[in-house]
Motif scaffolding. Structure first.
Motif, PDB file in Angstrom:
ATOM      1  N   TYR A 138       0.775  -1.156  -0.017  1.00  0.00           N
ATOM      2  CA  TYR A 138       0.063  -0.021  -0.013  1.00  0.00           C
ATOM      3  C   TYR A 138       0.811   1.069   0.018  1.00  0.00           C
ATOM      4  CZ  TYR A 138      -3.424   3.288   1.030  1.00  0.00           C
ATOM      5  OH  TYR A 138      -4.193   4.406   0.926  1.00  0.00           O
ATOM      6  N   ARG A 139       0.700   2.237  -0.725  1.00  0.00           N
ATOM      7  CA  ARG A 139       1.083   3.329  -1.007  1.00  0.00           C
ATOM      8  C   ARG A 139       0.144   4.195  -1.360  1.00  0.00           C
ATOM      9  NH1 ARG A 139       6.171   1.956  -4.188  1.00  0.00           N
ATOM     10  NH2 ARG A 139       4.580   1.892  -5.746  1.00  0.00           N
ATOM     11  N   LEU A 140      -0.147   5.404  -0.450  1.00  0.00           N
ATOM     12  CA  LEU A 140      -1.033   6.608  -0.741  1.00  0.00           C
ATOM     13  C   LEU A 140      -0.938   7.022  -1.931  1.00  0.00           C
ATOM     14  CD1 LEU A 140      -3.390   7.713   0.777  1.00  0.00           C
ATOM     15  CD2 LEU A 140      -1.803   9.829   1.493  1.00  0.00           C
ATOM     16  N   PHE A 141       0.072   7.384  -2.383  1.00  0.00           N
ATOM     17  CA  PHE A 141       0.300   7.931  -3.992  1.00  0.00           C
ATOM     18  C   PHE A 141       1.696   7.620  -4.165  1.00  0.00           C
ATOM     19  CE2 PHE A 141       1.630  11.092  -6.851  1.00  0.00           C
ATOM     20  CZ  PHE A 141       0.664  11.258  -7.528  1.00  0.00           C
ATOM     21  N   PRO A 142       1.681   6.995  -5.428  1.00  0.00           N
ATOM     22  CA  PRO A 142       0.845   7.021  -6.618  1.00  0.00           C
ATOM     23  C   PRO A 142      -0.071   5.734  -6.362  1.00  0.00           C
ATOM     24  CG  PRO A 142       2.708   6.389  -7.555  1.00  0.00           C
ATOM     25  CD  PRO A 142       3.034   6.807  -6.037  1.00  0.00           C
ATOM     26  N   GLY A 143       0.434   4.697  -5.620  1.00  0.00           N
ATOM     27  CA  GLY A 143      -0.365   3.563  -5.644  1.00  0.00           C
ATOM     28  C   GLY A 143       0.603   2.323  -5.475  1.00  0.00           C
ATOM     29  N   PRO A 144       0.438   1.132  -5.260  1.00  0.00           N
ATOM     30  CA  PRO A 144      -1.009   0.695  -5.231  1.00  0.00           C
ATOM     31  C   PRO A 144      -1.758   1.120  -3.848  1.00  0.00           C
ATOM     32  CG  PRO A 144       0.613  -1.011  -4.642  1.00  0.00           C
ATOM     33  CD  PRO A 144       1.306   0.246  -5.113  1.00  0.00           C
ATOM     34  N   ASN A 145      -3.151   1.374  -4.052  1.00  0.00           N
ATOM     35  CA  ASN A 145      -3.793   1.867  -2.947  1.00  0.00           C
ATOM     36  C   ASN A 145      -5.269   1.345  -3.073  1.00  0.00           C
ATOM     37  OD1 ASN A 145      -5.297   3.645  -4.612  1.00  0.00           O
ATOM     38  ND2 ASN A 145      -3.880   5.321  -4.409  1.00  0.00           N
ATOM     39  N   SER A 146      -6.103   1.826  -2.394  1.00  0.00           N
ATOM     40  CA  SER A 146      -7.578   1.384  -2.298  1.00  0.00           C
ATOM     41  C   SER A 146      -8.386   1.278  -3.725  1.00  0.00           C
ATOM     42  CB  SER A 146      -8.430   1.949  -1.261  1.00  0.00           C
ATOM     43  OG  SER A 146      -8.644   3.426  -1.662  1.00  0.00           O
ATOM     44  N   ASN A 147      -7.871   2.489  -4.447  1.00  0.00           N
ATOM     45  CA  ASN A 147      -8.453   2.680  -5.856  1.00  0.00           C
ATOM     46  C   ASN A 147      -7.702   1.771  -6.817  1.00  0.00           C
ATOM     47  OD1 ASN A 147     -10.436   4.694  -4.948  1.00  0.00           O
ATOM     48  ND2 ASN A 147      -8.698   5.982  -4.722  1.00  0.00           N
ATOM     49  N   THR A 148      -6.620   1.293  -6.644  1.00  0.00           N
ATOM     50  CA  THR A 148      -5.729   0.480  -7.643  1.00  0.00           C
ATOM     51  C   THR A 148      -6.675  -0.728  -7.556  1.00  0.00           C
ATOM     52  OG1 THR A 148      -3.759   1.507  -7.009  1.00  0.00           O
ATOM     53  CG2 THR A 148      -3.745  -0.733  -7.940  1.00  0.00           C
ATOM     54  N   PHE A 149      -6.990  -1.428  -6.433  1.00  0.00           N
ATOM     55  CA  PHE A 149      -7.818  -2.752  -6.470  1.00  0.00           C
ATOM     56  C   PHE A 149      -8.899  -2.576  -7.198  1.00  0.00           C
ATOM     57  CE2 PHE A 149     -11.075  -5.179  -4.312  1.00  0.00           C
ATOM     58  CZ  PHE A 149     -10.679  -6.104  -4.635  1.00  0.00           C
ATOM     59  N   PRO A 150      -9.865  -2.144  -7.088  1.00  0.00           N
ATOM     60  CA  PRO A 150     -11.316  -2.144  -8.217  1.00  0.00           C
ATOM     61  C   PRO A 150     -10.701  -1.944  -9.444  1.00  0.00           C
ATOM     62  CG  PRO A 150     -11.619  -0.174  -6.610  1.00  0.00           C
ATOM     63  CD  PRO A 150     -10.224  -1.016  -6.101  1.00  0.00           C
ATOM     64  N   ALA A 151      -9.725  -0.899  -9.806  1.00  0.00           N
ATOM     65  CA  ALA A 151      -9.258  -0.756 -11.206  1.00  0.00           C
ATOM     66  C   ALA A 151      -8.781  -1.682 -11.737  1.00  0.00           C
ATOM     67  CB  ALA A 151      -8.377   0.681 -11.302  1.00  0.00           C
ATOM     68  N   TRP A 152      -8.051  -2.705 -11.082  1.00  0.00           N
ATOM     69  CA  TRP A 152      -7.428  -3.855 -11.553  1.00  0.00           C
ATOM     70  C   TRP A 152      -8.430  -4.915 -11.557  1.00  0.00           C
ATOM     71  CZ3 TRP A 152      -6.382  -8.895  -9.956  1.00  0.00           C
ATOM     72  CH2 TRP A 152      -5.507  -9.357 -10.608  1.00  0.00           C
ATOM     73  N   VAL A 153      -9.515  -4.901 -10.787  1.00  0.00           N
ATOM     74  CA  VAL A 153     -10.326  -6.011 -11.151  1.00  0.00           C
ATOM     75  C   VAL A 153     -11.265  -5.608 -12.194  1.00  0.00           C
ATOM     76  CG1 VAL A 153     -12.808  -6.802 -10.128  1.00  0.00           C
ATOM     77  CG2 VAL A 153     -10.635  -6.656  -8.390  1.00  0.00           C
ATOM     78  N   ALA A 154     -11.602  -4.170 -12.375  1.00  0.00           N
ATOM     79  CA  ALA A 154     -12.146  -3.836 -13.789  1.00  0.00           C
ATOM     80  C   ALA A 154     -11.342  -4.340 -15.193  1.00  0.00           C
ATOM     81  CB  ALA A 154     -12.262  -2.284 -13.933  1.00  0.00           C
ATOM     82  N   GLN A 155     -10.021  -4.155 -15.027  1.00  0.00           N
ATOM     83  CA  GLN A 155      -9.096  -4.644 -16.003  1.00  0.00           C
ATOM     84  C   GLN A 155      -9.284  -6.191 -16.310  1.00  0.00           C
ATOM     85  OE1 GLN A 155      -5.219  -3.239 -15.198  1.00  0.00           O
ATOM     86  NE2 GLN A 155      -5.669  -1.437 -16.036  1.00  0.00           N
ATOM     87  N   GLN A 156      -9.367  -6.958 -15.301  1.00  0.00           N
ATOM     88  CA  GLN A 156      -9.630  -8.462 -15.128  1.00  0.00           C
ATOM     89  C   GLN A 156     -10.690  -8.672 -15.698  1.00  0.00           C
ATOM     90  OE1 GLN A 156      -6.268  -9.809 -14.901  1.00  0.00           O
ATOM     91  NE2 GLN A 156      -5.931  -7.562 -14.610  1.00  0.00           N
ATOM     92  N   VAL A 157     -11.957  -8.188 -15.327  1.00  0.00           N
ATOM     93  CA  VAL A 157     -13.408  -8.549 -15.816  1.00  0.00           C
ATOM     94  C   VAL A 157     -13.749  -7.269 -16.534  1.00  0.00           C
ATOM     95  CG1 VAL A 157     -15.393  -9.343 -14.682  1.00  0.00           C
ATOM     96  CG2 VAL A 157     -13.239  -9.555 -13.400  1.00  0.00           C
ATOM     97  N   PRO A 158     -13.348  -7.319 -17.669  1.00  0.00           N
ATOM     98  CA  PRO A 158     -14.251  -6.142 -18.635  1.00  0.00           C
ATOM     99  C   PRO A 158     -15.418  -5.814 -18.732  1.00  0.00           C
ATOM    100  CG  PRO A 158     -12.840  -7.459 -20.091  1.00  0.00           C
ATOM    101  CD  PRO A 158     -12.544  -8.015 -18.618  1.00  0.00           C
ATOM    102  N   GLU A 159     -15.931  -7.119 -18.964  1.00  0.00           N
ATOM    103  CA  GLU A 159     -17.661  -7.038 -18.993  1.00  0.00           C
ATOM    104  C   GLU A 159     -18.194  -6.499 -17.778  1.00  0.00           C
ATOM    105  OE1 GLU A 159     -15.268  -9.631 -18.958  1.00  0.00           O
ATOM    106  OE2 GLU A 159     -16.280 -11.538 -18.288  1.00  0.00           O
ATOM    107  N   LEU A 160     -17.824  -6.413 -16.667  1.00  0.00           N
ATOM    108  CA  LEU A 160     -18.107  -5.611 -15.696  1.00  0.00           C
ATOM    109  C   LEU A 160     -18.535  -4.185 -15.853  1.00  0.00           C
ATOM    110  CD1 LEU A 160     -18.742  -6.001 -12.645  1.00  0.00           C
ATOM    111  CD2 LEU A 160     -16.473  -5.077 -12.079  1.00  0.00           C
ATOM    112  N   GLY A 161     -18.004  -3.544 -16.942  1.00  0.00           N
ATOM    113  CA  GLY A 161     -18.038  -2.014 -17.203  1.00  0.00           C
ATOM    114  C   GLY A 161     -17.844  -1.001 -16.174  1.00  0.00           C
ATOM    115  N   LEU A 162     -16.929  -1.219 -15.247  1.00  0.00           N
ATOM    116  CA  LEU A 162     -16.653  -0.711 -14.087  1.00  0.00           C
ATOM    117  C   LEU A 162     -15.744   0.612 -14.700  1.00  0.00           C
ATOM    118  CD1 LEU A 162     -16.761   0.287 -11.225  1.00  0.00           C
ATOM    119  CD2 LEU A 162     -14.766  -1.175 -10.815  1.00  0.00           C
TER     120      LEU A 162
END
Length: 175
Positions: A138-162
């Protein structure tokens, strides 16, 4: 110039730092998510809320909640940085309220998927969670942080449309 900058920033910092402390801030449901016991269909919801304290002026904290068909509770996936100081993985998976206030900040629903095909998406999300590469970092900036996680999931599951909001600082770390 310094005086002008301080005059402009001081009220923002005071507003961002005021309010309840983290120990007493609300973690109650915001009343957004459906009752899991009364909703048999599968549900995926993604939330964002102002980050805690002064950071909330600039950034949000994001998390993912899932409820498979017939489940009577939600599973919440999120990255919480201060867990690292306790020697715990920053990636947290727990049965929790999906729409709880984030230490006093009301959540905003970013994504809501229900019905046919959602159980398959939940399985893909759970697989992405298992494969998340920064479970201990965990690093507050630039990452990885709490927003890196859902962004990474969105890349792995593009049909999620997040799509995450611009205030999801750290979401670009996953690129």
């Amino acid at each position: 110039m310094r005086r002008v900058l301080l005059t402009l920033l001081a009220p923002l910092l005071i507003i961002g730092c005021s309010g309840d402390g983290w120990r007493t801030a609300s973690r109650e449901s915001a009343g957004i998510a459906p009752d899991p016991g009364a909703t048999p269909e599968p549900i995926i919801q993604v939330y964002a809320a102002d980050a805690w304290g002064w950071r909330g002026i600039f950034a949000v904290h994001t998390w993912i909640a899932v409820k498979p068909s017939q489940a009577d509770s939600y599973t919440v996936f999120e990255v919480v940085g201060w867990r690292a100081r306790q020697g715990l993985p920053v990636l947290r998976r727990t049965q929790d309220l999906p729409d709880r206030y984030w230490f006093g900040s009301r959540p905003e629903l970013l994504l809501d998927k229900r019905g046919p095909g959602v159980d398959d998406l939940i399985e893909k999300i759970e697989q992405a969670v298992e494969n998340y590469p920064w479970k201990e970092e965990y690093r507050l900036f630039p990452g990885p942080n709490s927003n890196t996680f859902p962004a990474w999931v969105a890349q792995q599951v593009p049909e999620l449309g997040l799509e995450l909001p611009w205030r999801a600082i750290g979401s670009g770390w996953a690129d």
